[in-house]
Design an enzyme around this catalytic site. Structure first.
Site, PDB file in Angstrom:
ATOM      1  N   CYS A 145      20.911  36.310  47.861  1.00  0.00           N
ATOM      2  CA  CYS A 145      20.153  37.139  49.039  1.00  0.00           C
ATOM      3  C   CYS A 145      21.122  38.006  49.794  1.00  0.00           C
ATOM      4  O   CYS A 145      22.528  37.371  49.952  1.00  0.00           O
ATOM      5  CB  CYS A 145      19.473  36.299  50.058  1.00  0.00           C
ATOM      6  SG  CYS A 145      18.671  37.240  51.340  1.00  0.00           S
ATOM      7  N   ARG A 186       9.379  29.666  55.242  1.00  0.00           N
ATOM      8  CA  ARG A 186       8.683  30.707  54.708  1.00  0.00           C
ATOM      9  C   ARG A 186       9.553  31.678  53.449  1.00  0.00           C
ATOM     10  O   ARG A 186      10.737  31.691  53.866  1.00  0.00           O
ATOM     11  CB  ARG A 186       7.944  31.828  55.350  1.00  0.00           C
ATOM     12  CG  ARG A 186       8.859  32.694  56.054  1.00  0.00           C
ATOM     13  CD  ARG A 186       8.038  33.741  57.063  1.00  0.00           C
ATOM     14  NE  ARG A 186       9.096  34.551  57.918  1.00  0.00           N
ATOM     15  CZ  ARG A 186       9.738  35.321  57.430  1.00  0.00           C
ATOM     16  NH1 ARG A 186       9.945  35.914  55.955  1.00  0.00           N
ATOM     17  NH2 ARG A 186      10.657  36.038  58.220  1.00  0.00           N
ATOM     18  N   CYS A 190      11.780  34.459  52.036  1.00  0.00           N
ATOM     19  CA  CYS A 190      12.201  35.716  52.301  1.00  0.00           C
ATOM     20  C   CYS A 190      11.430  36.866  51.475  1.00  0.00           C
ATOM     21  O   CYS A 190      11.445  37.037  50.372  1.00  0.00           O
ATOM     22  CB  CYS A 190      13.736  35.683  52.078  1.00  0.00           C
ATOM     23  SG  CYS A 190      14.809  37.264  52.340  1.00  0.00           S
ATOM     24  N   CYS A 224      14.729  39.028  49.209  1.00  0.00           N
ATOM     25  CA  CYS A 224      15.186  38.587  48.124  1.00  0.00           C
ATOM     26  C   CYS A 224      14.175  37.904  47.308  1.00  0.00           C
ATOM     27  O   CYS A 224      14.373  37.758  46.159  1.00  0.00           O
ATOM     28  CB  CYS A 224      16.282  37.523  48.274  1.00  0.00           C
ATOM     29  SG  CYS A 224      15.795  35.952  48.863  1.00  0.00           S
ATOM     30  N   TRP A 275      14.461  20.685   8.191  1.00  0.00           N
ATOM     31  CA  TRP A 275      14.738  22.266   8.542  1.00  0.00           C
ATOM     32  C   TRP A 275      13.629  22.697   9.199  1.00  0.00           C
ATOM     33  O   TRP A 275      13.852  23.149  10.264  1.00  0.00           O
ATOM     34  CB  TRP A 275      14.897  22.844   7.216  1.00  0.00           C
ATOM     35  CG  TRP A 275      15.415  24.374   7.638  1.00  0.00           C
ATOM     36  CD1 TRP A 275      16.419  24.921   7.829  1.00  0.00           C
ATOM     37  CD2 TRP A 275      14.322  25.506   8.008  1.00  0.00           C
ATOM     38  NE1 TRP A 275      16.314  26.115   8.199  1.00  0.00           N
ATOM     39  CE2 TRP A 275      14.865  26.681   8.435  1.00  0.00           C
ATOM     40  CE3 TRP A 275      13.064  25.449   7.982  1.00  0.00           C
ATOM     41  CZ2 TRP A 275      14.723  27.641   8.432  1.00  0.00           C
ATOM     42  CZ3 TRP A 275      12.219  26.799   8.265  1.00  0.00           C
ATOM     43  CH2 TRP A 275      13.165  27.778   8.571  1.00  0.00           C
ATOM     44  N   TYR A 326      13.738  23.438  13.178  1.00  0.00           N
ATOM     45  CA  TYR A 326      13.441  24.746  13.479  1.00  0.00           C
ATOM     46  C   TYR A 326      12.323  24.862  14.823  1.00  0.00           C
ATOM     47  O   TYR A 326      12.664  25.659  15.581  1.00  0.00           O
ATOM     48  CB  TYR A 326      13.212  25.637  12.155  1.00  0.00           C
ATOM     49  CG  TYR A 326      12.808  26.935  12.571  1.00  0.00           C
ATOM     50  CD1 TYR A 326      13.859  27.940  12.540  1.00  0.00           C
ATOM     51  CD2 TYR A 326      11.645  27.664  12.630  1.00  0.00           C
ATOM     52  CE1 TYR A 326      13.713  29.301  12.718  1.00  0.00           C
ATOM     53  CE2 TYR A 326      11.332  28.908  12.667  1.00  0.00           C
ATOM     54  CZ  TYR A 326      12.338  29.850  12.916  1.00  0.00           C
ATOM     55  OH  TYR A 326      12.244  31.082  13.053  1.00  0.00           O
ATOM     56  N   ASP A 370      20.731  25.374   6.545  1.00  0.00           N
ATOM     57  CA  ASP A 370      20.284  26.568   6.601  1.00  0.00           C
ATOM     58  C   ASP A 370      21.254  27.715   5.701  1.00  0.00           C
ATOM     59  O   ASP A 370      22.308  27.563   5.971  1.00  0.00           O
ATOM     60  CB  ASP A 370      20.036  27.390   7.695  1.00  0.00           C
ATOM     61  CG  ASP A 370      19.039  28.757   7.646  1.00  0.00           C
ATOM     62  OD1 ASP A 370      17.865  28.522   7.682  1.00  0.00           O
ATOM     63  OD2 ASP A 370      19.756  29.570   7.590  1.00  0.00           O
ATOM     64  N   THR A 411      16.153  30.944  61.381  1.00  0.00           N
ATOM     65  CA  THR A 411      14.969  32.090  60.921  1.00  0.00           C
ATOM     66  C   THR A 411      13.822  31.706  60.441  1.00  0.00           C
ATOM     67  O   THR A 411      12.739  32.364  60.281  1.00  0.00           O
ATOM     68  CB  THR A 411      15.683  33.203  60.061  1.00  0.00           C
ATOM     69  OG1 THR A 411      15.853  32.426  58.708  1.00  0.00           O
ATOM     70  CG2 THR A 411      16.902  33.694  60.842  1.00  0.00           C
TER      71      THR A 411
END
Length: 492
Positions: free
Chosen positions: A38, A63, A65, A68, A431, A435, A451, A30
């Site tokens: 899809c 290309r 779809c 979807c 720390w 973080y 912590d 296709t």
């Protein structure tokens, strides 16, 4: 994910949306490429090829779809886990670095030659940096065509194309449609009201524990910068070409995003930062499976599947928050940050305020703005900080390092190098640096075992609650210790 044909084909045959973004399905009979999920009839094996990126599928002459919309799939979670050059490059491309600085700028940020960078990306992604950026431009253009009433020439340049001809040729190649046909296909759907306003859906892999995200952000929300109201997170943004605001509302299968931008060239980086903030490219099935294998975490994982790591839209903002948040409560840090912002001295002109949506949170000037820049912070007088001298000077030292380029806090930073440079700055300890690795740099494997709240959460779940013993125990949670940290905070 290795491109194993049988594994990929089984995912396509079962329409498993967990694999959306991991790979793309090309159907040679296709001439289209799709997401694994899809809903179309499963193609015959002899007509199928699998690609690691949308750009690779486009390079093979396929290309997108229309059913979807594979270009709008969640990004690959590999770029969250991987800290290598390819992962960093993909994060920077998503943030629009190629559109702003070209491939030379991207290569310079990563410390490699253009040729070597092209070779690495082509080997893993099936396409070089230009092709990957081109695929992103095509998606940005489609969003603008379908969600605004802008003229096509304006859209072409806003999406990052160098000319209208390049814009037309690319969209015909990617979507097998002229740009005007894409707008006609929108039907009677009205573009959002207001100049620079764009409404779109941000896809994610389910499950998503939206309440945990919003709870985390709400308790830390800074007046004038962000707010959580009625299940929607609002915030101001500082973007490469101007200012912006976003409203993010978690929904079934997507997050509804309404963006208001002063400059539409900022669409791609704004979307990338919103996705990063909500950790929308994560793979919750893999994360939860690893954590649930620990009997101590299994009940909380079952009770709250899909917990994400709230990340950041701005690395410097997150660094300032982290320094101020050292050894103080969240409430105290928020109070100090609010006082800091009240003394801001900047001259930004917010060009998207004229027709603000009803019900949007306001500060005293009727707008939400992005956080302070490093330059803004350096312009503040001593009286604007409202904190001990040592902490004030730590903030200024950080800001100077960001301004002179010795510290990089961008999404595509080398995580280990960034942590090393942060630790070299006065007032920044392990720390704070870790973080930031978790929230600003997107490292999925950080355990903040020093912590106090993490250790309290560990104790609440019957886990070791001293730093050395918790560090040893947590080895079983690799490579998802950042997600375990969030769960321990919630348990506390």
């Amino acid at each position: 994910m290795e491109m194993d044909f049988e594994r990929c084909y089984r995912a396509v045959d079962s329409r498993d949306q967990r694999f959306d973004g991991w790979f793309y399905t090309g159907v040679t009979s296709t001439g289209i490429y799709c997401r694994p999920s899809c809903p179309a009839i499963t193609p015959k094996r002899q007509n199928v090829r699998f690609f690691p990126s949308a750009a690779a599928a486009q390079g093979a002459g396929l290309r997108a779809c229309r059913r979807c919309r594979p270009d709008a799939a969640p990004g690959s979670p590999l770029w969250d886990v991987r800290a290598d050059v390819v992962g960093r490059a993909m994060r920077l491309i998503a943030d629009g670095v190629v559109d702003r600085d070209g491939v030379p700028g991207l290569a310079s940020r990563l410390g490699y030659t253009e040729r070597h960078l092209h070779r690495m990306l082509s080997a893993e992604m099936g396409a070089g940096p230009l092709a990957l950026a081109r695929a992103q431009r095509a998606q940005t253009a489609r969003i603008l065509i379908e969600t605004t009433d802008l003229a096509m020439a304006e859209i072409a340049f806003a999406a990052g194309f160098g000319s209208v001809r390049q814009f037309n040729d690319t969209l015909r190649e990617v979507y097998a449609s002229a740009p005007s046909d894409l707008r006609t296909a929108r039907g009677r759907q009205q573009a959002p009201a207001g100049a620079g306003t764009i409404a779109l859906r941000l896809a994610y892999r389910p499950p998503l524990h939206a309440r945990a995200l919003l709870d985390f952000l709400a308790v830390r929300a800074l007046p004038g910068v962000e707010a959580v109201r009625d299940g929607t997170y609002h915030r101001g943004l500082r973007l490469p070409h101007g200012t912006g605001r976003v409203a993010l509302t978690p929904a079934d299968g997507h997050v509804a995003a309404t963006l208001r931008l002063a400059d539409l060239r900022d669409l791609a980086p704004a979307v990338a930062r919103c996705r990063r903030l909500l950790d929308l490219d994560a793979d919750p099935a893999a994360i939860d499976a690893t954590l649930a294998a620990d009997p101590a975490l299994a009940p909380v994982v079952t009770a709250e599947p899909g917990i994400r790591v709230p990340r950041a839209v701005d690395g410097f903002e997150q660094a300032v928050r982290a320094i101020i948040g050292q050894q103080v409560s969240v409430t105290s840090a928020r109070t100090t940050l609010t006082r800091l912002l009240s003394h801001r001295v900047d001259h930004e002109v917010d060009e998207v305020d004229e027709d603000q949506s009803p019900g949007q949170p306001h500060d005293q000037r009727g707008e939400l703005r992005g956080f302070l820049s490093a330059e803004d912070l350096l312009a503040l007088p001593d009286s604007g900080f409202g904190m001990p001298v040592g902490r004030r000077e730590a903030l200024r030292g950080l800001a100077r390092a960001v301004v002179d380029g010795s510290v990089d806090l961008a999404a595509g930073v080398d995580r280990e190098e960034a942590v090393r440079r942060l630790l070299a700055l006065p007032g920044i300890g392990p720390w704070t640096a870790n973080y930031l690795a978790m929230r600003a740099f997107g490292d999925p494997d950080v355990l903040l075992s020093s912590d106090l709240a993490v250790r309290r959460g560990a104790a609440a779940l019957g886990l070791p609650d001293t730093q050395p013993t918790l560090d040893r125990y947590a080895e079983r949670w690799r490579p998802w210790r950042s997600y375990a940290t969030i769960r321990l905070w919630r348990a506390a």
